[in-house]
Design an enzyme around this catalytic site. Structure first.
Site, short mmCIF file in Angstrom:
data_model
loop_
_atom_site.label_atom_id
_atom_site.label_comp_id
_atom_site.label_asym_id
_atom_site.label_seq_id
_atom_site.Cartn_x
_atom_site.Cartn_y
_atom_site.Cartn_z
N HIS A 1 0.22 3.33 -10.42
CA HIS A 1 -0.75 3.84 -9.43
C HIS A 1 0.02 4.62 -8.35
O HIS A 1 0.18 4.17 -7.21
CB HIS A 1 -1.46 2.62 -8.83
CG HIS A 1 -2.68 2.89 -8.03
ND1 HIS A 1 -2.70 3.66 -6.90
CD2 HIS A 1 -3.95 2.45 -8.18
CE1 HIS A 1 -3.92 3.68 -6.40
NE2 HIS A 1 -4.71 2.94 -7.15
N GLN B 1 -9.45 -6.90 -7.81
CA GLN B 1 -9.31 -5.80 -8.75
C GLN B 1 -7.84 -5.51 -9.07
O GLN B 1 -6.93 -5.97 -8.41
CB GLN B 1 -10.03 -4.56 -8.25
CG GLN B 1 -9.45 -3.84 -7.06
CD GLN B 1 -10.07 -2.44 -6.91
OE1 GLN B 1 -10.96 -2.05 -7.68
NE2 GLN B 1 -9.60 -1.69 -5.95
N ARG C 1 0.71 -6.79 -9.67
CA ARG C 1 1.13 -6.05 -8.46
C ARG C 1 1.42 -6.98 -7.29
O ARG C 1 1.91 -6.53 -6.26
CB ARG C 1 0.12 -4.97 -8.07
CG ARG C 1 -1.25 -5.46 -7.64
CD ARG C 1 -2.15 -4.29 -7.26
NE ARG C 1 -3.46 -4.74 -6.85
CZ ARG C 1 -4.32 -4.01 -6.17
NH1 ARG C 1 -4.01 -2.77 -5.81
NH2 ARG C 1 -5.51 -4.48 -5.84
N ARG D 1 0.85 -1.21 0.00
CA ARG D 1 0.00 0.00 0.00
C ARG D 1 0.87 1.24 0.00
O ARG D 1 1.44 1.63 1.03
CB ARG D 1 -0.91 0.00 1.23
CG ARG D 1 -1.74 1.25 1.38
CD ARG D 1 -2.83 1.41 0.36
NE ARG D 1 -3.89 0.41 0.57
CZ ARG D 1 -4.87 0.19 -0.31
NH1 ARG D 1 -4.94 0.89 -1.43
NH2 ARG D 1 -5.77 -0.74 -0.07
N ASP E 1 -12.44 9.91 -6.50
CA ASP E 1 -11.99 8.74 -7.27
C ASP E 1 -12.44 8.97 -8.71
O ASP E 1 -13.60 8.74 -9.05
CB ASP E 1 -12.61 7.47 -6.67
CG ASP E 1 -11.96 6.20 -7.23
OD1 ASP E 1 -11.11 6.31 -8.13
OD2 ASP E 1 -12.33 5.11 -6.75
N GLU F 1 -2.31 9.04 -11.20
CA GLU F 1 -1.88 7.79 -11.81
C GLU F 1 -1.79 7.90 -13.34
O GLU F 1 -2.66 8.49 -13.97
CB GLU F 1 -2.88 6.69 -11.44
CG GLU F 1 -3.12 6.61 -9.94
CD GLU F 1 -4.30 5.73 -9.57
OE1 GLU F 1 -4.59 4.77 -10.32
OE2 GLU F 1 -4.95 6.00 -8.54
#
Ligand code: TA6
Length: 296
Positions: free
Chosen positions: A168, A93, A98, A72, A212, A270
């Site tokens: 991201h 998702q 990752r 994170r 978002d 991003e």
């Protein structure tokens, strides 16, 4: 990747490998002009600091460091889908890479004082279960005054595939309430906190609540400001979408790996190709997306 295989990529006084939390391997770069840490887990850059500047990237104090979980903060890499899986919502998702263990394929110390780390990642029997195409990705990270990221996707199949991708990036900010993202005025965005409605951005992006948004047709440079001071700019090539995210208090604290009121300390800006800007890649071809982060 076994430690003895990694040793041949180390560069004396500049780049070495060590184990971080959870026993995950990271490359530690101390170049003349900047320093960085990059986990092979997810190819996640978790730290970047240009010489005489503050650290640019936010890393959660409560991040998990577990093989099945993304880190994170820093720059998680998203491929081949952004957001929910295209057909099966029970699959997690943001794709598969990752949380994969990437391989080191090259390193170099450049004449201009920057250092390069090249990572690669290939489809596996596990990835083929959730996305039925072979893939090969090369990710080149150059650490200096700036952080330069080149993400190259190759299609080794005999048929085309369609994919989404994102770098991201979590940026440190002193206070999200005083943060502005410039460079998106006049563009269209998909508001994920308002049912996916399409809207138009007026002026800089400001943060008063959960935010978002997927900005479409946005190849231009974005700059992040806080308290009227510039923090960093993000410029890109072959990326037409820009995602801006901060979860706000409630959602931020509800995420175990972000809890403890850390949500006002970052903004994600991003570098993306997704939704309106999915990429169709023909067999034998490659697609390159590039992002350069310049601390102010
Ligand atoms: O890029 C923004 C976003 O897609 C948000 O919708 C939010 O879910 C965020 O990414 C983080 O996702 P994650 O799966 O890392 O918790």
């Amino acid at each position: 990747m076994a430690t003895r295989d990694l040793e041949r990529f180390a560069i004396a006084d500049v780049l070495h490998f060590e184990q971080g939390p959870g026993g995950l391997t990271k490359a530690v770069i101390t170049a003349q002009r900047g320093s960085a840490e990059i986990y092979l887990h997810g190819a996640t850059v978790t730290h970047f600091q240009a010489k005489n500047k503050p650290p640019t990237l936010f890393l959660s104090k409560t991040s998990l460091y577990q093989p099945a979980k993304p880190i994170r903060g820093g720059i998680p890499v998203i491929f081949p889908w952004f957001g929910p899986h295209p057909t099966d919502k029970s699959i997690g998702q943001h794709g598969v890479v990752r949380t994969m263990e990437w391989e080191v394929s090259d390193t170099a110390s450049n004449d201009n004082g920057s250092v390069m780390l090249e990572l690669e990642c290939r489809s596996t029997p596990e990835t083929l279960k959730v996305w039925p195409y072979e893939f090969y990705i090369r990710y080149t990270i150059v650490v200096g005054d700036t952080l330069d990221l080149l993400f190259e996707v190759h299609n080794p199949n005999t048929a085309p595939f369609v994919f989404e991708e994102a770098l991201h990036t979590y940026f440190n900010v002193p206070d999200i309430g005083k943060t502005e993202v410039h460079g998106l005025a006049g563009t269209e965005f998909i508001d994920k906190v308002d049912g996916g409605k399409r809207k138009h951005q007026q002026g800089p992006v400001v943060f008063t609540t959960e935010t978002d948004r997927v900005y479409v047709n946005t190849p231009a440079v974005c700059t992040i400001h806080c308290n009227d001071q510039k923090i960093a700019s993000v410029s890109k090539q072959n990326s037409l979408a820009t995602v801006v995210w901060n979860p706000g208090r409630e959602k931020g604290n509800a995420l175990a790996d972000l809890s403890g009121d850390q949500w006002p300390k970052f903004v994600c800006v991003e570098t993306v190709n997704a939704i309106d800007h999915k990429i169709t890649l023909n067999p034998g071809n490659q697609h390159s997306m590039r992002c350069t982060i310049v601390p102010a």
